[in-house]
Motif scaffolding. Structure first.
Motif, PDB file in Angstrom:
ATOM      1  N   LEU A  66      -6.519  -3.556   7.609  1.00 36.99           N
ATOM      2  CA  LEU A  66      -6.656  -4.622   8.050  1.00 36.99           C
ATOM      3  C   LEU A  66      -7.820  -4.810   9.124  1.00 36.99           C
ATOM      4  N   LEU A  67      -7.580  -4.080   9.974  1.00 40.99           N
ATOM      5  CA  LEU A  67      -8.889  -4.102  11.065  1.00 40.99           C
ATOM      6  C   LEU A  67     -10.088  -3.679  10.368  1.00 40.99           C
ATOM      7  N   ARG A  68     -10.391  -3.035   9.319  1.00 40.38           N
ATOM      8  CA  ARG A  68     -11.671  -2.961   8.707  1.00 40.38           C
ATOM      9  C   ARG A  68     -11.949  -3.921   7.730  1.00 40.38           C
ATOM     10  N   GLY A  69     -11.152  -5.014   7.510  1.00 40.94           N
ATOM     11  CA  GLY A  69     -11.347  -5.926   6.784  1.00 40.94           C
ATOM     12  C   GLY A  69     -10.775  -6.013   5.298  1.00 40.94           C
ATOM     13  N   GLU A  70      -9.940  -4.950   5.168  1.00 40.93           N
ATOM     14  CA  GLU A  70      -9.418  -4.445   3.859  1.00 40.93           C
ATOM     15  C   GLU A  70      -7.983  -5.230   3.510  1.00 40.93           C
ATOM     16  N   VAL A  71      -7.648  -5.237   2.253  1.00 39.35           N
ATOM     17  CA  VAL A  71      -6.192  -5.571   1.833  1.00 39.35           C
ATOM     18  C   VAL A  71      -5.479  -4.645   3.046  1.00 39.35           C
ATOM     19  N   PRO A  72      -4.096  -4.973   3.586  1.00 34.64           N
ATOM     20  CA  PRO A  72      -3.601  -4.119   4.545  1.00 34.64           C
ATOM     21  C   PRO A  72      -2.605  -3.188   3.533  1.00 34.64           C
ATOM     22  N   VAL A  73      -3.085  -2.129   2.921  1.00 31.21           N
ATOM     23  CA  VAL A  73      -2.319  -1.212   2.135  1.00 31.21           C
ATOM     24  C   VAL A  73      -2.322   0.236   2.835  1.00 31.21           C
ATOM     25  N   GLY A  74      -1.278   1.093   2.998  1.00 32.81           N
ATOM     26  CA  GLY A  74      -1.321   2.026   3.691  1.00 32.81           C
ATOM     27  C   GLY A  74      -0.230   3.051   3.035  1.00 32.81           C
ATOM     28  N   CYS A  75      -0.281   4.343   3.167  1.00 36.10           N
ATOM     29  CA  CYS A  75       0.624   5.143   2.808  1.00 36.10           C
ATOM     30  C   CYS A  75       0.613   6.393   3.555  1.00 36.10           C
ATOM     31  N   VAL A  76       1.735   7.104   3.611  1.00 36.40           N
ATOM     32  CA  VAL A  76       1.894   8.487   4.268  1.00 36.40           C
ATOM     33  C   VAL A  76       2.976   9.089   3.081  1.00 36.40           C
ATOM     34  N   LEU A  77       2.305  10.459   2.567  1.00 35.28           N
ATOM     35  CA  LEU A  77       3.004  11.086   2.014  1.00 35.28           C
ATOM     36  C   LEU A  77       3.665  12.197   2.838  1.00 35.28           C
ATOM     37  N   VAL A  78       4.948  12.347   2.619  1.00 37.86           N
ATOM     38  CA  VAL A  78       6.235  13.392   3.360  1.00 37.86           C
ATOM     39  C   VAL A  78       6.505  14.434   2.324  1.00 37.86           C
ATOM     40  N   ARG A  79       6.757  15.702   2.871  1.00 34.85           N
ATOM     41  CA  ARG A  79       7.098  16.622   2.080  1.00 34.85           C
ATOM     42  C   ARG A  79       8.504  16.844   2.765  1.00 34.85           C
ATOM     43  N   TRP A  80       9.623  16.458   2.356  1.00 34.08           N
ATOM     44  CA  TRP A  80      10.962  16.886   2.626  1.00 34.08           C
ATOM     45  C   TRP A  80      11.531  18.227   2.414  1.00 34.08           C
ATOM     46  N   LYS A  81      11.889  18.798   3.377  1.00 38.81           N
ATOM     47  CA  LYS A  81      12.448  20.222   3.218  1.00 38.81           C
ATOM     48  C   LYS A  81      13.912  20.139   2.882  1.00 38.81           C
ATOM     49  N   ALA A  82      14.486  20.747   1.725  1.00 40.74           N
ATOM     50  CA  ALA A  82      15.784  20.848   1.047  1.00 40.74           C
ATOM     51  C   ALA A  82      16.690  21.501   2.086  1.00 40.74           C
ATOM     52  N   LYS A  83      17.698  21.268   2.412  1.00 43.80           N
ATOM     53  CA  LYS A  83      18.556  22.217   3.256  1.00 43.80           C
ATOM     54  C   LYS A  83      18.774  23.443   2.593  1.00 43.80           C
ATOM     55  N   GLY A  84      18.659  24.560   3.440  1.00 40.62           N
ATOM     56  CA  GLY A  84      18.811  25.828   2.875  1.00 40.62           C
ATOM     57  C   GLY A  84      17.706  26.394   2.184  1.00 40.62           C
ATOM     58  N   SER A  85      16.545  25.569   2.040  1.00 40.19           N
ATOM     59  CA  SER A  85      15.534  26.116   1.207  1.00 40.19           C
ATOM     60  C   SER A  85      14.776  27.198   2.362  1.00 40.19           C
ATOM     61  N   VAL A  86      14.119  28.067   1.775  1.00 39.41           N
ATOM     62  CA  VAL A  86      13.319  29.123   2.467  1.00 39.41           C
ATOM     63  C   VAL A  86      11.848  28.879   1.829  1.00 39.41           C
ATOM     64  N   ALA A  87      10.973  28.698   2.767  1.00 38.59           N
ATOM     65  CA  ALA A  87       9.535  28.715   2.687  1.00 38.59           C
ATOM     66  C   ALA A  87       8.739  29.096   3.679  1.00 38.59           C
TER      67      ALA A  87
END
Length: 88
Positions: free
Chosen positions: A36-57
């Motif tokens: 919006l501050l750049r004069g755009e339509v205010p659309v934003g996103c954040v992609l988050v990787r959720w770690k499953a309980k007990g997973s090993v990475a």
């Protein structure tokens, strides 16, 4: 928190914490505000990787060696006007 559809399966082994969801939604709103501050339509996103309980990475640690429950792997906001391209 109301979660529907296959992307938000509440039986997927991931702890669904409303406080954490709100944190990431606020990050996405920040991206939209930047647009919006750049004069755009205010659309934003954040992609988050959720770690499953007990997973090993191997790469689920931050710089202090602490285990992370989730991590941002992508973020962005609208740039259609700036780039003069409606597909961005």
């Amino acid at each position: 928190v109301v979660c529907k559809g296959p992307a938000m399966n509440m039986n997927d082994g991931v702890e669904h914490d409303e406080e954490k969801h709100e944190k990431w939604m606020r990050e996405a709103l920040g991206e939209a505000e930047n647009a919006l501050l750049r004069g755009e339509v205010p659309v934003g996103c954040v992609l988050v990787r959720w770690k499953a309980k007990g997973s090993v990475a191997g790469d689920d640690e931050d710089e202090d060696g602490e285990e992370q429950e989730q991590a941002v792997f992508g973020r962005g906001s609208n740039r259609c006007t700036e780039m003069r391209n409606g597909t961005l």
